[in-house]
Motif scaffolding. Structure first.
Motif, short mmCIF file in Angstrom:
data_model
loop_
_atom_site.label_atom_id
_atom_site.label_comp_id
_atom_site.label_asym_id
_atom_site.label_seq_id
_atom_site.Cartn_x
_atom_site.Cartn_y
_atom_site.Cartn_z
N UNK A 13 4.63 -0.98 -3.13
CA UNK A 13 3.35 -0.48 -3.60
C UNK A 13 3.26 0.99 -3.21
N UNK A 14 3.09 1.84 -4.21
CA UNK A 14 3.16 3.29 -4.02
C UNK A 14 1.81 3.91 -3.68
N UNK A 15 1.06 3.30 -2.80
CA UNK A 15 -0.29 3.79 -2.49
C UNK A 15 -0.24 5.18 -1.87
N UNK A 16 0.64 5.37 -0.91
CA UNK A 16 0.70 6.67 -0.22
C UNK A 16 0.97 7.80 -1.22
N UNK A 17 1.95 7.61 -2.09
CA UNK A 17 2.32 8.63 -3.06
C UNK A 17 1.18 8.91 -4.05
N UNK A 18 0.52 7.85 -4.49
CA UNK A 18 -0.57 8.01 -5.44
C UNK A 18 -1.76 8.69 -4.78
N UNK A 19 -2.02 8.38 -3.51
CA UNK A 19 -3.10 9.07 -2.80
C UNK A 19 -2.79 10.56 -2.69
N UNK A 20 -1.56 10.89 -2.34
CA UNK A 20 -1.17 12.30 -2.25
C UNK A 20 -1.34 12.99 -3.60
N UNK A 21 -0.90 12.33 -4.65
CA UNK A 21 -1.00 12.88 -6.00
C UNK A 21 -2.46 13.14 -6.38
N UNK A 22 -3.36 12.28 -5.93
CA UNK A 22 -4.78 12.39 -6.26
C UNK A 22 -5.57 13.12 -5.18
N UNK A 23 -4.84 13.68 -4.20
CA UNK A 23 -5.48 14.46 -3.14
C UNK A 23 -6.59 13.68 -2.43
N UNK A 24 -6.25 12.45 -2.04
CA UNK A 24 -7.19 11.58 -1.33
C UNK A 24 -6.44 10.91 -0.18
N UNK A 25 -7.09 10.78 0.94
CA UNK A 25 -6.45 10.12 2.08
C UNK A 25 -6.55 8.60 1.90
N UNK A 26 -5.71 7.89 2.62
CA UNK A 26 -5.78 6.43 2.54
C UNK A 26 -7.09 5.93 3.17
N UNK A 27 -7.60 6.66 4.17
CA UNK A 27 -8.90 6.29 4.76
C UNK A 27 -10.01 6.42 3.73
N UNK A 28 -9.96 7.50 2.96
CA UNK A 28 -10.97 7.71 1.92
C UNK A 28 -10.83 6.65 0.82
N UNK A 29 -9.60 6.31 0.47
CA UNK A 29 -9.37 5.24 -0.51
C UNK A 29 -9.98 3.94 -0.02
N UNK A 30 -9.77 3.64 1.25
CA UNK A 30 -10.34 2.42 1.83
C UNK A 30 -11.86 2.43 1.74
N UNK A 31 -12.46 3.56 2.08
CA UNK A 31 -13.92 3.66 2.04
C UNK A 31 -14.45 3.53 0.61
N UNK A 32 -13.84 4.25 -0.32
CA UNK A 32 -14.33 4.24 -1.70
C UNK A 32 -14.09 2.91 -2.40
N UNK A 33 -13.01 2.23 -2.04
CA UNK A 33 -12.69 0.96 -2.70
C UNK A 33 -13.27 -0.24 -1.96
N UNK A 34 -13.88 0.01 -0.80
CA UNK A 34 -14.46 -1.05 0.02
C UNK A 34 -13.40 -2.08 0.43
N UNK A 35 -12.25 -1.55 0.84
CA UNK A 35 -11.17 -2.38 1.36
C UNK A 35 -10.92 -1.91 2.79
N UNK A 36 -10.71 -2.84 3.71
CA UNK A 36 -10.49 -2.47 5.10
C UNK A 36 -9.31 -1.51 5.22
#
Length: 82
Positions: A13-36
């Motif tokens: 699962x390429x989450x790290x790469x996609x977050x970098x591409x979208x200029x978003x941290x994984x912490x921010x992804x967690x907050x915005x997607x409501x996933x721990x």
């Protein structure tokens, strides 16, 4: 000629790469997607054995991904011992 040899595959699962591409941290992804955050981290590090479709849907929605295939890569697993 058909090759019937089956190779073990690994879903990455390429989450790290996609977050970098979208200029978003994984912490921010967690907050915005409501996933721990621990679950996002486990997905990014290949530590999860099972995927929740709802999580994939929320990640895609959060990152404006319309083709979930962008999240995944399937790799051959090298079974040789080094």
């Amino acid at each position: 000629m058909i090759n019937l040899e089956r190779k073990e595959k690994k879903l990455v699962i390429n989450i790290r790469e996609i977050c970098e591409k979208n200029n978003i941290s994984m912490s921010e992804l967690a907050r915005l997607s409501d996933i721990e955050p621990s679950k996002i981290s486990a997905l990014a590090n290949g530590k999860r054995q099972r995927l929740q479709v709802a999580h994939i849907e929320r990640i895609c929605e959060t990152l404006n991904i319309y083709d979930a295939n962008e999240l995944f890569t399937i790799l051959d697993v090298d079974n040789t011992i080094k």
